[in-house]
Design a protein around this motif. Structure first.
Motif, short mmCIF file in Angstrom:
data_model
loop_
_atom_site.label_atom_id
_atom_site.label_comp_id
_atom_site.label_asym_id
_atom_site.label_seq_id
_atom_site.Cartn_x
_atom_site.Cartn_y
_atom_site.Cartn_z
N THR A 1 0.69 -1.29 -0.08
CA THR A 1 -0.52 0.14 0.01
C THR A 1 1.38 1.06 -0.02
O THR A 1 0.34 2.17 -0.32
CB THR A 1 -0.96 0.13 1.28
OG1 THR A 1 -2.16 -1.79 1.00
CG2 THR A 1 -2.19 1.14 1.02
N SER B 1 -5.95 -2.99 -0.12
CA SER B 1 -7.36 -2.50 -0.51
C SER B 1 -6.91 -0.96 -1.09
O SER B 1 -6.52 0.06 -0.66
CB SER B 1 -7.53 -1.93 0.88
OG SER B 1 -8.61 -1.64 1.10
N ASN C 1 -8.24 1.84 0.81
CA ASN C 1 -7.00 2.08 1.99
C ASN C 1 -5.85 2.74 1.42
O ASN C 1 -5.29 3.21 1.64
CB ASN C 1 -6.35 1.12 3.34
CG ASN C 1 -7.68 0.61 3.71
OD1 ASN C 1 -8.07 0.66 4.24
ND2 ASN C 1 -6.88 -0.86 4.19
N PHE D 1 -4.22 1.73 9.57
CA PHE D 1 -4.62 0.13 8.43
C PHE D 1 -4.11 -0.95 8.72
O PHE D 1 -4.41 -1.47 8.70
CB PHE D 1 -4.06 0.40 6.82
CG PHE D 1 -4.66 2.28 6.43
CD1 PHE D 1 -5.86 2.52 6.85
CD2 PHE D 1 -3.35 3.05 6.79
CE1 PHE D 1 -7.16 3.64 6.19
CE2 PHE D 1 -4.96 4.09 6.35
CZ PHE D 1 -6.03 4.58 5.34
N PHE E 1 -7.10 -2.57 10.30
CA PHE E 1 -7.53 -3.02 9.54
C PHE E 1 -7.50 -4.53 9.10
O PHE E 1 -8.27 -5.00 8.56
CB PHE E 1 -8.68 -1.79 8.19
CG PHE E 1 -8.65 -0.41 8.67
CD1 PHE E 1 -9.98 -0.31 10.13
CD2 PHE E 1 -8.74 0.88 8.09
CE1 PHE E 1 -10.28 0.81 10.82
CE2 PHE E 1 -8.76 1.71 8.38
CZ PHE E 1 -9.91 1.50 9.61
N TYR E 2 -6.00 -4.50 8.33
CA TYR E 2 -5.58 -5.60 7.07
C TYR E 2 -5.96 -6.44 8.40
O TYR E 2 -6.03 -7.08 8.48
CB TYR E 2 -4.26 -5.54 6.91
CG TYR E 2 -4.59 -4.38 5.72
CD1 TYR E 2 -5.23 -4.66 4.98
CD2 TYR E 2 -3.43 -3.10 5.54
CE1 TYR E 2 -5.07 -3.65 3.53
CE2 TYR E 2 -4.12 -1.86 4.59
CZ TYR E 2 -4.36 -2.60 3.20
OH TYR E 2 -4.18 -1.73 2.57
N VAL F 1 -7.04 8.28 10.34
CA VAL F 1 -7.95 8.00 9.08
C VAL F 1 -8.88 9.22 9.02
O VAL F 1 -8.72 10.02 7.63
CB VAL F 1 -9.58 7.10 10.02
CG1 VAL F 1 -10.83 7.60 8.85
CG2 VAL F 1 -9.43 5.70 10.17
#
Length: 294
Positions: free
Chosen positions: A93, A151, A154, A199, A202-203, A287
């Motif tokens: 990412t 993603s 993201n 993130f 999240f991942y 975020v």
């Protein structure tokens, strides 16, 4: 000198705090019910239905789940997938978000359109399975790590975060002879730790909850992540078909059906609940900082 707050302001804060506290407690009730049910006996669950504290404490559900080394092996598989997958996700990412944040990148807009397109349309389950099969990734952990390496959502937020960093930092680094990879790893990434931590959570949650892709691509029961194994335990506790887990049936004792389902939820949720407080302070900040600029 600060003036005394008005009665209306104090009343509003009191009502607001009271309502938020009640809502918070209400959201805890289902989790308390699940935890209590996992420690209750099958008889009590059938008689009382809804319980918040068991009258007779029982560890039979957890004894059933931990009655074999299979669960610990699957737990190790999930931990490996979560750590390795999260590292791959964050690295990929960042490597893609940083160039897209540079206004001097050739074909920047077409690439961004291609990224956004993947958020709206996908190849579908069968074409994706055929690609995984042709690449020889069936029954390998790579089938769980490579397809979702980046993603799109993201990626866009991370790109927006990188765009907010002052241009003077990169210009100063270039004057000092720093290359683009050096700017990314020495300047941009250290300044982006809040977003990266967000993130990463999240991942990590996504990999920890890996289920459907593992069902599709992993046939070897020794490579099952914890979510697939726990599903199989629930099926076995109901006396349903064992499928590929027939070899596992002999390893388990007779289960207490309903409490096993609740214990499964506790086991699959607890690790994330333990990790989240350590990343929570970065969660909202990461975020919000990445969503200010478009």
């Amino acid at each position: 000198m600060v003036k005394d707050r008005s009665f209306g302001s104090r009343l509003f804060d009191t009502v607001n705090i009271t309502l938020l506290t009640v809502f918070a407690l209400v959201t805890l009730i289902p989790f308390i019910y699940i935890v209590a049910g996992s420690f209750a006996t099958q008889k009590e669950l059938l008689q009382r239905g809804f319980i918040l504290f068991p009258t007779e404490f029982s560890m039979s559900a957890y004894e059933y789940i931990f009655s074999t080394g299979t669960l610990m092996r699957s737990m190790g598989v999930t931990i490996f997938i979560t750590i390795a997958g999260t590292l791959i996700n964050i690295i990929m990412t960042c490597l893609m978000a940083y160039p897209l944040a540079r206004k001097d990148l050739d074909y920047r807009k077409p690439i961004q359109i291609a990224v956004i397109f993947t958020m709206l349309f996908s190849g579908g389950m069968i074409p994706t399975f055929l690609v995984i099969k042709q690449l020889g990734l069936i029954d390998t952990y790579w089938s769980l790590l490579i397809p979702g390496a980046i993603s799109a959502f993201n990626l866009i937020i991370m790109r927006n975060f990188f765009q907010q960093l002052p241009d003077g930092l990169e210009e100063s680094a270039k004057i000092d002879g720093c290359s683009d990879p050096g700017i990314l790893f020495r300047i941009v990434i250290p300044l982006s730790l809040p977003a990266i931590a967000t993130f990463s959570l999240f991942y990590a949650v996504g990999h920890w909850n890996t289920f459907f892709s593992a069902v599709l691509y992993i046939n070897d029961s020794t490579k099952w992540p914890i979510q697939v194994l726990l599903r199989q335990i629930v099926i076995m506790s109901d006396g349903g078909g064992l499928g590929d887990s027939t070899s596992l049936a002999a390893d388990f004792v007779q289960p207490p059906e309903q409490s096993v389902k609740m214990a499964v939820i506790v086991i699959s949720t607890l690790p994330i609940l333990i990790v989240y407080p350590f990343l929570q302070k970065h969660f909202a900040k990461g975020v919000l900082l990445g969503s200010v600029k478009g």
